[in-house]
Design a protein around this motif. Structure first.
Motif, short mmCIF file in Angstrom:
data_model
loop_
_atom_site.label_atom_id
_atom_site.label_comp_id
_atom_site.label_asym_id
_atom_site.label_seq_id
_atom_site.Cartn_x
_atom_site.Cartn_y
_atom_site.Cartn_z
N ILE A 15 60.56 -0.69 58.36
CA ILE A 15 59.66 -1.76 58.79
C ILE A 15 60.01 -2.19 60.21
CG2 ILE A 15 59.06 -4.19 58.41
CD1 ILE A 15 59.29 -3.55 55.35
N HIS A 16 61.29 -2.39 60.48
CA HIS A 16 61.73 -2.81 61.81
C HIS A 16 61.50 -1.72 62.85
CE1 HIS A 16 63.44 -6.59 60.49
NE2 HIS A 16 63.99 -5.95 59.47
N LEU A 17 61.75 -0.47 62.47
CA LEU A 17 61.54 0.64 63.40
C LEU A 17 60.06 0.82 63.72
CD1 LEU A 17 64.13 3.20 62.02
CD2 LEU A 17 64.16 2.09 64.26
N GLU A 18 59.20 0.67 62.73
CA GLU A 18 57.76 0.77 62.97
C GLU A 18 57.31 -0.33 63.93
OE1 GLU A 18 54.86 1.90 59.91
OE2 GLU A 18 56.60 2.05 58.57
N HIS A 19 57.85 -1.53 63.76
CA HIS A 19 57.50 -2.63 64.66
C HIS A 19 57.95 -2.31 66.08
CE1 HIS A 19 56.69 -6.66 66.10
NE2 HIS A 19 57.93 -6.69 66.58
N ALA A 20 59.18 -1.80 66.23
CA ALA A 20 59.68 -1.44 67.55
C ALA A 20 58.85 -0.32 68.16
CB ALA A 20 61.15 -1.02 67.46
N LEU A 21 58.44 0.63 67.35
CA LEU A 21 57.61 1.73 67.83
C LEU A 21 56.25 1.23 68.30
CD1 LEU A 21 57.23 4.76 68.25
CD2 LEU A 21 56.56 4.92 65.84
N ASP A 22 55.62 0.41 67.48
CA ASP A 22 54.31 -0.15 67.85
C ASP A 22 54.40 -0.96 69.14
OD1 ASP A 22 53.17 1.00 65.60
OD2 ASP A 22 53.21 -0.85 64.42
N THR A 23 55.45 -1.77 69.25
CA THR A 23 55.65 -2.59 70.45
C THR A 23 55.90 -1.71 71.67
OG1 THR A 23 56.54 -4.38 69.10
CG2 THR A 23 57.01 -4.47 71.46
N SER A 24 56.68 -0.66 71.49
CA SER A 24 56.96 0.27 72.59
C SER A 24 55.68 0.93 73.08
CB SER A 24 57.95 1.35 72.13
OG SER A 24 59.19 0.79 71.79
N ILE A 25 54.89 1.41 72.15
CA ILE A 25 53.63 2.07 72.51
C ILE A 25 52.70 1.09 73.24
CG2 ILE A 25 51.51 3.05 71.55
CD1 ILE A 25 53.36 4.36 69.39
N GLN A 26 52.60 -0.11 72.72
CA GLN A 26 51.75 -1.12 73.34
C GLN A 26 52.23 -1.42 74.77
OE1 GLN A 26 51.42 -4.74 71.09
NE2 GLN A 26 50.38 -5.82 72.73
N ASN A 27 53.53 -1.57 74.95
CA ASN A 27 54.08 -1.87 76.28
C ASN A 27 53.74 -0.77 77.28
OD1 ASN A 27 55.20 -4.28 75.49
ND2 ASN A 27 57.26 -3.45 75.20
N VAL A 28 53.92 0.48 76.87
CA VAL A 28 53.66 1.61 77.78
C VAL A 28 52.18 1.75 78.07
CG1 VAL A 28 53.84 4.11 78.04
CG2 VAL A 28 55.78 2.81 77.14
N LYS A 29 51.34 1.52 77.05
CA LYS A 29 49.89 1.62 77.26
C LYS A 29 49.41 0.53 78.22
CE LYS A 29 47.09 2.95 73.94
NZ LYS A 29 46.40 3.02 72.63
N GLU A 30 50.00 -0.66 78.14
CA GLU A 30 49.59 -1.77 78.99
C GLU A 30 50.12 -1.62 80.41
OE1 GLU A 30 50.83 -5.34 77.00
OE2 GLU A 30 49.30 -5.14 75.45
N ASP A 31 51.29 -0.98 80.54
CA ASP A 31 51.90 -0.84 81.86
C ASP A 31 52.72 0.45 81.88
OD1 ASP A 31 53.24 -1.03 84.27
OD2 ASP A 31 54.09 -3.02 83.88
N SER A 32 52.17 1.47 82.50
CA SER A 32 52.83 2.79 82.49
C SER A 32 54.18 2.78 83.19
CB SER A 32 51.92 3.85 83.09
OG SER A 32 51.64 3.55 84.44
N SER A 33 54.43 1.78 84.02
CA SER A 33 55.74 1.69 84.67
C SER A 33 56.84 1.33 83.66
CB SER A 33 55.71 0.67 85.81
OG SER A 33 55.57 -0.64 85.30
N GLU A 34 56.44 0.93 82.46
CA GLU A 34 57.40 0.60 81.40
C GLU A 34 57.90 1.85 80.67
OE1 GLU A 34 58.57 -2.52 80.35
OE2 GLU A 34 57.64 -3.26 82.19
N LYS A 35 57.30 3.00 80.97
CA LYS A 35 57.61 4.22 80.22
C LYS A 35 59.09 4.59 80.30
CE LYS A 35 56.11 9.00 79.69
NZ LYS A 35 55.18 10.03 80.15
N LYS A 36 59.66 4.63 81.50
CA LYS A 36 61.05 5.06 81.64
C LYS A 36 62.00 4.13 80.90
CE LYS A 36 64.72 6.28 84.87
NZ LYS A 36 65.66 6.16 83.78
N ILE A 37 61.87 2.84 81.07
CA ILE A 37 62.78 1.91 80.41
C ILE A 37 62.61 1.97 78.89
CG2 ILE A 37 61.29 -0.12 80.64
CD1 ILE A 37 65.11 -0.17 80.87
N THR A 38 61.37 2.14 78.45
CA THR A 38 61.11 2.23 77.02
C THR A 38 61.77 3.49 76.45
OG1 THR A 38 59.03 1.03 77.25
CG2 THR A 38 59.31 2.35 75.25
N LEU A 39 61.63 4.61 77.15
CA LEU A 39 62.28 5.84 76.70
C LEU A 39 63.79 5.72 76.74
CD1 LEU A 39 59.97 8.55 78.30
CD2 LEU A 39 60.07 7.82 75.90
#
Length: 78
Positions: free
Chosen positions: A17-41
């Motif tokens: 449940i926690h990992l899915e939330h982190a995954l969803d949040t990560s995807i949302q962050n990168v979709k909203e701002d592609s400059s977040e991709k490196k830090i998210t990865l």
């Protein structure tokens, strides 16, 4: 299934449940701002590295190779 096995299943369900939330949040962050991709990865890579290291360390401490007991091809098959 014994009580210890059920406890493992319950704990892993909560972790998922926690990992899915982190995954969803990560995807949302990168979709909203592609400059977040490196830090998210970087965050996900650090998490995975830390988790795998813990599995390996706990295994050595308890003379049990959990990773060796898993079928890697089966594990990687999606």
């Amino acid at each position: 299934m014994n009580q210890n096995q059920q406890e493992v299943v319950d704990s892993l369900r909560q972790a998922m449940i926690h990992l899915e939330h982190a995954l969803d949040t990560s995807i949302q962050n990168v979709k909203e701002d592609s400059s977040e991709k490196k830090i998210t990865l970087d965050i996900w890579e650090e998490f995975m590295k830390t988790f795998m290291k813990k599995v390996k360390t706990k295994g050595k401490e308890n003379d049990l190779n959990l990773l060796g007991m898993m079928s890697i091809p089966k594990f990687l098959r999606l």
